[in-house]
Scaffold this active site. Structure first.
Site, mmCIF file in Angstrom:
data_model
loop_
_atom_site.group_PDB
_atom_site.id
_atom_site.type_symbol
_atom_site.label_atom_id
_atom_site.label_comp_id
_atom_site.label_asym_id
_atom_site.label_seq_id
_atom_site.Cartn_x
_atom_site.Cartn_y
_atom_site.Cartn_z
ATOM 1 C CD GLU A 39 -2.553 1.730 0.361
ATOM 2 O OE1 GLU A 39 -3.371 0.952 -0.152
ATOM 3 O OE2 GLU A 39 -2.402 2.898 -0.060
ATOM 4 C CG ASP A 41 -2.655 7.410 1.026
ATOM 5 O OD1 ASP A 41 -2.059 7.965 1.955
ATOM 6 O OD2 ASP A 41 -3.785 7.766 0.636
ATOM 7 C CD GLU A 209 -26.284 15.827 -12.939
ATOM 8 O OE1 GLU A 209 -25.602 15.513 -11.954
ATOM 9 O OE2 GLU A 209 -26.021 15.451 -14.114
ATOM 10 C CG ASP A 318 -13.832 1.713 -6.713
ATOM 11 O OD1 ASP A 318 -14.727 0.892 -6.427
ATOM 12 O OD2 ASP A 318 -13.742 2.844 -6.181
ATOM 13 C CG HIS A 451 -45.943 -3.932 15.603
ATOM 14 N ND1 HIS A 451 -46.152 -3.172 14.464
ATOM 15 C CD2 HIS A 451 -46.614 -3.315 16.620
ATOM 16 C CE1 HIS A 451 -46.932 -2.141 14.772
ATOM 17 N NE2 HIS A 451 -47.230 -2.209 16.069
HETATM 18 C C1 LIG Z 1 -17.008 10.296 -0.751
HETATM 19 C C2 LIG Z 1 -17.168 8.827 -1.042
HETATM 20 C C3 LIG Z 1 -18.168 8.124 -0.394
HETATM 21 C C4 LIG Z 1 -18.324 6.761 -0.638
HETATM 22 N N1 LIG Z 1 -19.324 6.098 0.013
HETATM 23 C C5 LIG Z 1 -19.512 4.788 -0.216
HETATM 24 C C6 LIG Z 1 -20.513 4.061 0.470
HETATM 25 O O1 LIG Z 1 -21.255 4.611 1.297
HETATM 26 N N2 LIG Z 1 -20.644 2.734 0.221
HETATM 27 C C7 LIG Z 1 -19.839 2.088 -0.676
HETATM 28 O O2 LIG Z 1 -20.000 0.882 -0.882
HETATM 29 N N3 LIG Z 1 -18.873 2.748 -1.357
HETATM 30 C C8 LIG Z 1 -18.690 4.080 -1.137
HETATM 31 N N4 LIG Z 1 -17.687 4.744 -1.800
HETATM 32 C C9 LIG Z 1 -16.893 3.996 -2.790
HETATM 33 C C10 LIG Z 1 -15.804 3.167 -2.106
HETATM 34 O O3 LIG Z 1 -14.964 4.019 -1.367
HETATM 35 C C11 LIG Z 1 -15.012 2.401 -3.160
HETATM 36 O O4 LIG Z 1 -15.894 1.644 -3.949
HETATM 37 C C12 LIG Z 1 -14.007 1.453 -2.498
HETATM 38 O O5 LIG Z 1 -13.092 2.168 -1.684
HETATM 39 C C13 LIG Z 1 -13.235 0.671 -3.569
HETATM 40 O O6 LIG Z 1 -12.324 -0.179 -2.948
HETATM 41 P P1 LIG Z 1 -10.970 -0.635 -3.688
HETATM 42 O O7 LIG Z 1 -10.319 -1.564 -2.736
HETATM 43 O O8 LIG Z 1 -11.292 -1.077 -5.050
HETATM 44 O O9 LIG Z 1 -10.119 0.700 -3.858
HETATM 45 P P2 LIG Z 1 -9.623 1.830 -2.858
HETATM 46 O O10 LIG Z 1 -10.440 1.872 -1.624
HETATM 47 O O11 LIG Z 1 -9.565 3.070 -3.680
HETATM 48 O O12 LIG Z 1 -8.179 1.369 -2.450
HETATM 49 C C14 LIG Z 1 -7.133 1.295 -3.379
HETATM 50 C C15 LIG Z 1 -5.812 1.427 -2.645
HETATM 51 O O13 LIG Z 1 -4.762 1.116 -3.546
HETATM 52 C C16 LIG Z 1 -3.655 1.952 -3.267
HETATM 53 N N5 LIG Z 1 -2.811 1.969 -4.474
HETATM 54 C C17 LIG Z 1 -3.150 2.431 -5.710
HETATM 55 N N6 LIG Z 1 -2.135 2.220 -6.583
HETATM 56 C C18 LIG Z 1 -1.140 1.618 -5.894
HETATM 57 C C19 LIG Z 1 0.151 1.146 -6.252
HETATM 58 N N7 LIG Z 1 0.613 1.224 -7.511
HETATM 59 N N8 LIG Z 1 0.926 0.594 -5.274
HETATM 60 C C20 LIG Z 1 0.468 0.488 -4.006
HETATM 61 N N9 LIG Z 1 -0.751 0.910 -3.621
HETATM 62 C C21 LIG Z 1 -1.546 1.459 -4.548
HETATM 63 C C22 LIG Z 1 -4.302 3.276 -2.933
HETATM 64 O O14 LIG Z 1 -3.436 4.102 -2.186
HETATM 65 C C23 LIG Z 1 -5.534 2.832 -2.149
HETATM 66 O O15 LIG Z 1 -5.287 2.814 -0.762
HETATM 67 C C24 LIG Z 1 -17.477 6.095 -1.555
HETATM 68 C C25 LIG Z 1 -16.449 6.799 -2.191
HETATM 69 C C26 LIG Z 1 -16.295 8.155 -1.936
HETATM 70 C C27 LIG Z 1 -15.185 8.899 -2.641
#
Ligand SMILES: Cc1cc2nc3c(=O)[nH]c(=O)nc-3n(C[C@H](O)[C@H](O)[C@H](O)COP(=O)(O)OP(=O)(O)OC[C@H]3O[C@@H](n4cnc5c(N)ncnc54)[C@H](O)[C@@H]3O)c2cc1C
Length: 475
Positions: A39, A41, A209, A318, A451
């Site tokens: 990771e 960050d 929007e 994502d 209920h």
């Molecule tokens: C404001 C906001 C509100 C949200 N609310 C919801 C909610 O209520 N419910 C919900 O289901 N989802 C919500 N989401 C979406 C959710 O945050 C994402 O769907 C989720 O975090 C995706 O998970 P992930 O593991 O795919 O990626 P991420 O959580 O984005 O994690 C990816 C990680 O990979 C690391 N990384 C990237 N590239 C590298 C590299 N080359 N080397 C090492 N590390 C790396 C990054 O630093 C990061 O920590 C929200 C998003 C936002 C922005």
């Protein structure tokens, strides 16, 4: 190898410690595989640090402040003062507790943790760059890799997040003061959650929007309930307008929008929050060295096991094409990938993926809408229960919205639900379980529900679809 490079090996290398990556790493380690998680960050990724968790913490705070100040009807008179920096500290405490927990869980499960940024050398090795200049690097060789690098916020031209007046969702969630006037660009779920939050905290909020309604992707009667409540909260919404520029003026800024046909509008604000969507982080890993191409939108294509075109490299969360950008989807995909690597008979099943929007009121959806059921060849039967007929909803003072259940008329199998109303994010779990278990309308209708609860509305919607509802008129 470059000078200073130390090569190590691992069965499974996971890149990214968000809800996709850390869950995948823990499950891989639980399967007895030597697992390394890298990771760059913060543990917990976007979700725990800059997304789901901080946003829901702020929503809780803003709800509390708003409710306390608007309960005269119940004989409660209060004028709450929000100390935004204290609310931020409380929210940060929640985040710290959870991210610390992720790190501890990984360690307790035997996952090797590495801090740094991963880039592919080839289909069996990555180079990890540690920290900044001169901090060294290492090579990690792997049998299998799971890419879980997530997504980042989309910028629009002219609106640079480096500028103190321009907010990304991350900046908004880190705010230590409440702007008097906030323009929100984008009426999607993140834009609407944050608009509602800041409106309840006392900002004058304007949403612009491009499309003709908020919450694209949701049915119009569902979005309407949220839009009407947003209007009641004083949120000013403008549709068919795209933000084109902004400038500083007097003690604030002016945001200019363009309408179809070339006309322009201007809105005064102190901050402009840009929430127009997120894009995959797949362009920083030198994927081409591993023989992986992204699609035209930058996402990684995967099969049912979350395998990319390189057989030993998986992708989840994502960064993956065709599944919604949601934390629980990322986690489920992470589990599928880890178990598939371990040789378990698994596959990702998208039939019962719930989604929630934490607006006021909330939205919870799962499975098919009536239209989608028709398109899929079913003969849908639909049952609906308005929350104004729910005793529990009325006792909470929140009775807007409805529960709608969609089922197959011939078999009675539950196919989907659209819930807009109090606790919709929780209520949808019952219908997700019903779909997952192949339950019928009868199963839900004949289950005794406590209920008075909001969950009774789910039962009543099922009864309504069967023509047996007691507390609402049958169709
Ligand atoms: C404001 C906001 C509100 C949200 N609310 C919801 C909610 O209520 N419910 C919900 O289901 N989802 C919500 N989401 C979406 C959710 O945050 C994402 O769907 C989720 O975090 C995706 O998970 P992930 O593991 O795919 O990626 P991420 O959580 O984005 O994690 C990816 C990680 O990979 C690391 N990384 C990237 N590239 C590298 C590299 N080359 N080397 C090492 N590390 C790396 C990054 O630093 C990061 O920590 C929200 C998003 C936002 C922005």
């Amino acid at each position: 190898m470059v000078v200073g490079d130390i090569a190590t090996g691992t069965d499974v290398l996971v890149i990214g410690a968000g809800p996709g990556g850390y869950v995948a790493a823990i499950r891989a380690a639980q399967q007895g595989l030597d697992t390394t998680l890298v990771e760059r960050d913060a543990y917990g990724g976007t979700c725990l640090n800059y997304g789901c968790i901080p946003s829901k913490a702020l929503i809780t705070g803003s709800d509390l402040a708003h409710e306390a100040g608007h309960a005269e009807e119940m004989g409660i008179h209060a004028d709450p003062v929000v100390d935004m920096s204290q609310l931020r500290d409380w929210k940060d405490g929640v985040v710290d507790q959870l991210t610390g927990g992720v790190e501890k869980l990984c360690k307790a499960n035997g996952v090797n943790l590495v801090e740094g940024t991963a880039r592919f050398k080839d289909e069996n090795a990555v180079r990890i760059a540690h920290g900044g200049e001169g901090q060294g690097s290492e090579t990690i060789e792997f049998e299998h890799c799971i890419i879980a690098t997530g997504s980042r916020v989309i910028q629009i031209p002219g609106f640079e997040f480096e500028d103190e007046h321009v907010w990304s969702s991350r900046d908004a969630l880190a705010a230590d003061s409440i702007p008097d006037r906030l323009v929100v660009v984008g009426g999607g779920y993140i834009g609407m959650e944050l608009s509602t939050t800041f409106a309840k905290l006392g900002s004058d909020v304007t949403v612009v929007e491009m499309l003709d309604d908020i919450l694209p992707g949701y049915e119009s009667d569902v979005a309407r309930v949220v839009r009407q409540r947003a209007e009641d909260l004083g949120i000013d919404m403008h549709f068919g307008e795209g933000a084109s520029s902004w400038r500083e003026e007097d003690d604030g800024i002016i945001v200019t929008t363009e309408l179809e046909g070339g006309d322009e509008n201007e809105y005064r604000a102190d901050k402009v929050l840009v929430a127009v969507g997120r894009e995959p982080v797949a362009d920083t890993m030198e994927l081409e060295n591993a023989g992986i191409e992204t699609n035209e939108r930058g996402f990684i294509e995967v099969d049912d096991f979350r395998r990319t075109e390189a057989e030993n490299i998986y992708a989840v969360g994502d960064v993956v094409a065709d599944t919604p950008m949601l934390a629980h989807v990322a986690s489920k995909e992470g589990i599928v990938a880890a178990e598939h690597i371990a040789g378990e008979p698994v596959a990702f099943d998208s039939q019962a993926v719930p989604a929630a929007v934490f607006t006021d009121p909330e939205i919870g959806t799962v499975g098919m809408t009536e239209e989608e059921a028709e398109e899929a060849g079913f003969t849908p039967v639909v049952g609906q229960m308005p929350f104004r007929a729910s005793g529990r909803a009325l006792t909470t003072g929140h009775a807007n919205g409805f529960v709608r259940i969609v089922a197959d008329e011939d078999s009675g199998f539950v196919l989907g639900a659209q819930i807009v109303g109090p606790e919709a994010s929780e209520l949808v779990a019952e219908v997700a379980l019903a779909i997952e278990m192949g339950a019928t309308l009868e199963d839900i209708a004949s289950t005794i529900h406590t209920h008075p609860t909001l969950a009774e509305a789910v039962m009543e919607a099922a009864e309504n679809a069967l023509g047996q509802a007691i507390h609402t008129l049958n169709r």
